[in-house]
Enzyme design. Structure first.
Site, PDB file in Angstrom:
ATOM      1  N   GLY A 152      11.961 -28.130   7.558  1.00 50.26           N
ATOM      2  CA  GLY A 152      11.797 -28.258   8.142  1.00 50.26           C
ATOM      3  C   GLY A 152      10.309 -29.004   7.893  1.00 50.26           C
ATOM      4  N   SER A 158      16.804 -28.463   2.132  1.00 48.33           N
ATOM      5  CA  SER A 158      17.460 -29.296   2.013  1.00 48.33           C
ATOM      6  C   SER A 158      18.111 -29.200   0.062  1.00 48.33           C
ATOM      7  CB  SER A 158      17.903 -30.202   2.423  1.00 48.33           C
ATOM      8  OG  SER A 158      17.261 -31.524   2.271  1.00 48.33           O
ATOM      9  N   ASP A 205      13.284 -35.204  -4.582  1.00 46.54           N
ATOM     10  CA  ASP A 205      13.421 -33.289  -4.489  1.00 46.54           C
ATOM     11  C   ASP A 205      14.092 -32.557  -5.318  1.00 46.54           C
ATOM     12  OD1 ASP A 205      11.640 -34.184  -2.293  1.00 46.54           O
ATOM     13  OD2 ASP A 205      13.060 -34.351  -0.677  1.00 46.54           O
TER      14      ASP A 205
END
Length: 452
Positions: A152, A158, A205
């Protein structure tokens, strides 16, 4: 074929020991000492400039960071397709799935998708699901997850989990997963998040987590899926987590994506250019000329993306010239655009950005990642690092009443795996399908990829 196993990197000792100890505690039974055979390791990422440009097929200046997800794992007994997953971050028990059920039907993976407190395991299951689409059916395996990538915080925990899963499986199944190029593993990880988890992210990412280079930034061209290595020196990055709620799979991210695509479609027609499929294809001049065709919201979003691509190009030039003052100014300009035009900031992010201004050594800062919470990235003079972090902590806490998490980061290497010699000999590589020949890999590095 690029080597997946040649990295000299090794897992941080503390995380390594946590992962191994967690595995042993979770999976030891009877005569089985519960020792893992392999580690899969992947870093988080920091986005320097290039906010929300990835799914617009634009440019991003970013890096892997020196915070990691570490998976300790081993294959299940030969012939077994049962998987067991455990994590220090989700101590509510072991998640167990049977891949036999998933492989048996065309929609089999939807039947083993997890919900509630066990939904974190979908990042691992999603990787297995995407590998199955390449006709690769992996063995059953056990794994324990340890991490110091803040969840977060806007640093893509992730993506790190997905890439670490890929690297673990590449080592456990060398004749199938291990035959895939590094770029294909990046694409598998992205597809897992898009298709199985349900998050419509771009490739940034997973690419940074997989392809990072120590002490360097990557300028990623999200259209060609290639990158340029950009030297970085003369300053430090400081990440400041607001510790305010951060959640993207609530519709806000996808709403921004759709608005960007809608703006691109309007501009394509206005420009009369069928090749202009994304906002990447719209110049600053063209946007100014045709802005009247857009709604007010479309114009705000298009302004941010078009100018953010410009800021990336200027940021690369600043890094090459070791002009950290110029780079810092671009970061602050980017934050103002996110706050006022793209509107993906938050109260706490704006306060953190404002609190940093005027502290000795501060060169610039901006929100990072999807926005709506999470962290700012700050560019700080090397001789002012400790004082800057302490003063920023004090200022933010005094104004918000929340203790932030602030740390200096270094650009790091991308994902890797390593074998463990813990006295356990277990089955390796009993995958059930040979790898389909992957599509030709596009240029991984390209000199001058982000000069335009």
């Amino acid at each position: 074929m690029g080597s997946l196993f040649s990295s000299d990197a090794s897992a941080p000792p503390e995380l390594r020991e946590k992962a191994i100890a967690g595995f042993t505690k979770s999976f030891a039974a009877g005569d089985d000492e519960g020792k893992p055979t392999t580690l899969g390791v992947a870093p988080g990422r920091a986005e320097v400039v290039g906010n929300h440009t990835d799914y617009n097929e634009g440019l991003v200046l970013a890096c892997a960071i020196d915070r990691f997800v570490v998976l300790a794992g081993r294959c299940a007994p030969e012939g077994s397709l049962k998987c067991r997953f455990a994590s220090e971050s989700f101590p509510d028990g072991i998640v167990e799935v049977d891949l036999a059920a998933a492989y048996a039907e065309s929609d089999g993976f939807t039947k083993i998708k997890q919900v509630g407190k066990q939904a974190w395991a979908n990042y691992l299951i999603g990787v297995v699901s995407e590998l199955a689409k390449l006709d690769i059916k992996v063995c059953g395996f056990d794994t324990f997850v340890a991490s110091d990538v803040p969840s977060g915080g806007g640093v893509s925990s992730s993506a790190a989990l997905e890439m670490a899963t890929c690297k673990l499986l590449a080592r456990l199944c060398p004749e199938s997963v291990g035959q895939l190029e590094a770029l294909n593993l990046v694409k598998v990880s992205k597809a897992a998040e898009n298709n199985f988890v349900g998050m419509g992210c771009g490739i940034l990412d997973q690419y940074c987590s997989g392809m990072g280079r120590a002490n360097s930034l990557l300028c990623l061209d999200c259209r060609t899926v290639s990158h340029e290595i950009v030297p970085f020196s003369g300053a430090h990055f400081v990440l400041a987590n607001t510790n305010a709620p951060h959640a993207l799979v609530d519709g806000k991210y996808d709403e921004l994506r759709k608005n960007c695509f809608a703006a691109a479609e309007v501009l394509k027609k206005a420009m009369g250019d069928e090749a202009a499929t994304h906002l990447r294809d719209v110049s600053v001049e063209a946007l100014e000329k045709h802005k009247g065709a857009l709604t007010a919201e479309q114009l705000r979003h298009a302004m941010h993306i078009v100018h953010e691509n410009r800021r990336v190009v200027e940021g690369v030039a600043a890094c090459k010239a070791v002009d950290m003052v110029a780079l810092g100014a671009l970061l602050s300009e980017s934050h103002a655009s996110s706050r006022d035009s793209f509107q993906n900031s938050s109260r706490e992010l704006d306060i953190m950005h404002r609190c940093a201004e005027g502290i000795e050594g501060h060169l610039g800062s901006r929100l990072m990642g999807g926005g709506f919470g999470g962290s700012t990235i700050n560019l700080v003079r090397e001789d002012c690092l400790e004082g800057f972090m302490e003063e920023l902590r004090k200022r933010y806490h005094a104004e918000v009443g929340i203790e932030p998490t602030i740390w200096a980061l270094k650009p790091g290497d991308g994902a890797f795996s390593e074998d463990l010699d813990l006295g356990f000999v277990g089955p390796i590589g009993h995958a059930l399908g040979a790898a389909r020949k992957p599509p030709p890999e596009q240029g991984r590095t390209r000199e001058g990829a982000c000069d335009r």
